[in-house]
Write a protein that holds these residues in place. Sequence first.
Motif, PDB file in Angstrom:
ATOM      1  N   VAL A  55       0.933  -1.127  -0.117  1.00 30.41           N
ATOM      2  CA  VAL A  55       0.004  -0.006  -0.078  1.00 30.41           C
ATOM      3  C   VAL A  55       0.837   1.300   0.209  1.00 30.41           C
ATOM      4  O   VAL A  55       0.626   2.357  -0.878  1.00 30.41           O
ATOM      5  CB  VAL A  55      -1.088   0.116   1.218  1.00 30.41           C
ATOM      6  CG1 VAL A  55      -1.751   1.198   1.260  1.00 30.41           C
ATOM      7  CG2 VAL A  55      -1.877  -1.229   1.097  1.00 30.41           C
ATOM      8  N   GLY A  56       1.998   1.255   0.659  1.00 33.73           N
ATOM      9  CA  GLY A  56       2.895   2.492   0.797  1.00 33.73           C
ATOM     10  C   GLY A  56       3.620   2.646  -0.382  1.00 33.73           C
ATOM     11  O   GLY A  56       3.783   3.797  -0.828  1.00 33.73           O
ATOM     12  N   LEU A  57       3.781   1.413  -1.280  1.00 32.90           N
ATOM     13  CA  LEU A  57       4.525   1.446  -2.363  1.00 32.90           C
ATOM     14  C   LEU A  57       3.636   2.160  -3.525  1.00 32.90           C
ATOM     15  O   LEU A  57       3.994   3.114  -4.156  1.00 32.90           O
ATOM     16  CB  LEU A  57       4.832   0.175  -3.033  1.00 32.90           C
ATOM     17  CG  LEU A  57       5.570   0.076  -4.428  1.00 32.90           C
ATOM     18  CD1 LEU A  57       6.608   0.767  -4.458  1.00 32.90           C
ATOM     19  CD2 LEU A  57       5.430  -1.479  -5.010  1.00 32.90           C
ATOM     20  N   PHE A  58       2.198   1.702  -3.499  1.00 32.02           N
ATOM     21  CA  PHE A  58       1.346   2.333  -4.234  1.00 32.02           C
ATOM     22  C   PHE A  58       1.113   3.684  -4.026  1.00 32.02           C
ATOM     23  O   PHE A  58       0.979   4.671  -5.020  1.00 32.02           O
ATOM     24  CB  PHE A  58      -0.009   1.746  -4.413  1.00 32.02           C
ATOM     25  CG  PHE A  58      -0.023   0.257  -5.030  1.00 32.02           C
ATOM     26  CD1 PHE A  58       0.692   0.118  -6.199  1.00 32.02           C
ATOM     27  CD2 PHE A  58      -0.747  -0.769  -4.535  1.00 32.02           C
ATOM     28  CE1 PHE A  58       0.843  -1.093  -6.910  1.00 32.02           C
ATOM     29  CE2 PHE A  58      -0.609  -2.053  -5.325  1.00 32.02           C
ATOM     30  CZ  PHE A  58       0.219  -2.280  -6.482  1.00 32.02           C
ATOM     31  N   ALA A  59       0.998   4.271  -2.840  1.00 32.50           N
ATOM     32  CA  ALA A  59       0.841   5.610  -2.372  1.00 32.50           C
ATOM     33  C   ALA A  59       2.137   6.324  -2.884  1.00 32.50           C
ATOM     34  O   ALA A  59       1.892   7.577  -3.385  1.00 32.50           O
ATOM     35  CB  ALA A  59       0.664   5.900  -1.081  1.00 32.50           C
ATOM     36  N   GLY A  60       3.357   5.687  -2.654  1.00 32.57           N
ATOM     37  CA  GLY A  60       4.582   6.564  -3.336  1.00 32.57           C
ATOM     38  C   GLY A  60       4.621   6.777  -4.796  1.00 32.57           C
ATOM     39  O   GLY A  60       4.639   7.838  -5.274  1.00 32.57           O
ATOM     40  N   ILE A  61       3.988   5.774  -5.439  1.00 34.66           N
ATOM     41  CA  ILE A  61       3.904   5.859  -6.917  1.00 34.66           C
ATOM     42  C   ILE A  61       2.732   6.907  -7.180  1.00 34.66           C
ATOM     43  O   ILE A  61       3.331   7.781  -8.287  1.00 34.66           O
ATOM     44  CB  ILE A  61       3.643   4.350  -7.605  1.00 34.66           C
ATOM     45  CG1 ILE A  61       5.118   3.599  -7.478  1.00 34.66           C
ATOM     46  CG2 ILE A  61       3.303   4.697  -9.007  1.00 34.66           C
ATOM     47  CD1 ILE A  61       4.582   2.248  -7.571  1.00 34.66           C
ATOM     48  N   ALA A  62       1.983   6.827  -6.634  1.00 39.12           N
ATOM     49  CA  ALA A  62       0.835   7.990  -6.939  1.00 39.12           C
ATOM     50  C   ALA A  62       1.316   9.201  -6.782  1.00 39.12           C
ATOM     51  O   ALA A  62       1.098  10.437  -7.463  1.00 39.12           O
ATOM     52  CB  ALA A  62      -0.598   7.800  -6.100  1.00 39.12           C
ATOM     53  N   LEU A  63       1.964   9.594  -5.633  1.00 36.45           N
ATOM     54  CA  LEU A  63       2.509  10.712  -5.369  1.00 36.45           C
ATOM     55  C   LEU A  63       3.587  11.259  -6.426  1.00 36.45           C
ATOM     56  O   LEU A  63       3.668  12.262  -6.670  1.00 36.45           O
ATOM     57  CB  LEU A  63       3.144  10.941  -3.806  1.00 36.45           C
ATOM     58  CG  LEU A  63       1.895  10.755  -2.736  1.00 36.45           C
ATOM     59  CD1 LEU A  63       2.815  10.717  -1.473  1.00 36.45           C
ATOM     60  CD2 LEU A  63       1.356  11.994  -2.748  1.00 36.45           C
ATOM     61  N   ALA A  64       4.399  10.367  -6.880  1.00 37.66           N
ATOM     62  CA  ALA A  64       5.503  10.422  -7.641  1.00 37.66           C
ATOM     63  C   ALA A  64       4.817  11.070  -9.110  1.00 37.66           C
ATOM     64  O   ALA A  64       5.299  12.146  -9.576  1.00 37.66           O
ATOM     65  CB  ALA A  64       6.330   9.345  -7.924  1.00 37.66           C
ATOM     66  N   PHE A  65       3.809  10.324  -9.473  1.00 41.80           N
ATOM     67  CA  PHE A  65       3.246  10.703 -10.605  1.00 41.80           C
ATOM     68  C   PHE A  65       2.675  12.032 -10.603  1.00 41.80           C
ATOM     69  O   PHE A  65       2.640  12.887 -11.455  1.00 41.80           O
ATOM     70  CB  PHE A  65       2.118   9.762 -11.173  1.00 41.80           C
ATOM     71  CG  PHE A  65       2.538   8.558 -11.822  1.00 41.80           C
ATOM     72  CD1 PHE A  65       3.110   8.734 -13.048  1.00 41.80           C
ATOM     73  CD2 PHE A  65       2.575   7.236 -11.347  1.00 41.80           C
ATOM     74  CE1 PHE A  65       3.800   7.558 -13.876  1.00 41.80           C
ATOM     75  CE2 PHE A  65       3.062   6.172 -12.212  1.00 41.80           C
ATOM     76  CZ  PHE A  65       3.428   6.340 -13.375  1.00 41.80           C
ATOM     77  N   ALA A  66       1.920  12.402  -9.438  1.00 43.88           N
ATOM     78  CA  ALA A  66       1.213  13.611  -9.234  1.00 43.88           C
ATOM     79  C   ALA A  66       2.398  14.714  -9.375  1.00 43.88           C
ATOM     80  O   ALA A  66       2.202  15.785  -9.873  1.00 43.88           O
ATOM     81  CB  ALA A  66       0.322  13.759  -8.036  1.00 43.88           C
ATOM     82  N   GLY A  67       3.202  14.373  -8.798  1.00 46.27           N
ATOM     83  CA  GLY A  67       4.518  15.378  -8.560  1.00 46.27           C
ATOM     84  C   GLY A  67       4.976  15.738  -9.874  1.00 46.27           C
ATOM     85  O   GLY A  67       5.467  17.056 -10.312  1.00 46.27           O
ATOM     86  N   TYR A  68       5.204  14.786 -10.573  1.00 45.69           N
ATOM     87  CA  TYR A  68       5.976  15.093 -12.044  1.00 45.69           C
ATOM     88  C   TYR A  68       5.106  15.307 -13.033  1.00 45.69           C
ATOM     89  O   TYR A  68       5.423  16.375 -13.823  1.00 45.69           O
ATOM     90  CB  TYR A  68       6.277  13.590 -12.499  1.00 45.69           C
ATOM     91  CG  TYR A  68       7.123  13.414 -13.854  1.00 45.69           C
ATOM     92  CD1 TYR A  68       8.374  13.943 -13.761  1.00 45.69           C
ATOM     93  CD2 TYR A  68       6.644  13.276 -15.040  1.00 45.69           C
ATOM     94  CE1 TYR A  68       9.331  13.831 -15.021  1.00 45.69           C
ATOM     95  CE2 TYR A  68       6.998  13.137 -16.134  1.00 45.69           C
ATOM     96  CZ  TYR A  68       8.747  13.517 -16.328  1.00 45.69           C
ATOM     97  OH  TYR A  68       9.405  13.548 -17.476  1.00 45.69           O
TER      98      TYR A  68
END
Length: 60
Positions: free
Chosen positions: A6-19
């Motif tokens: 779940v933390g991995l998916f949250a980090g990926i979502a935040l990375a996409f949003a930031g990028y």
Amino acid sequence: MSMSVVGLFAGIALAFAGYFGGFGAFLLVAALGAIGFVAGRFLDGELEPGDLFRPRHRGR
């Protein structure tokens, strides 16, 4: 699903949003994720509404 996944998916979502959306989108996704997390804890019964507003007891 484990909490690390779940933390991995949250980090990926935040990375996409930031990028793709910039810092504002990053903050929006992080805030909505935190709200969703708290709502999920309420629905699972792990958190009571008073837990957020009650002062913590000190070890006296």
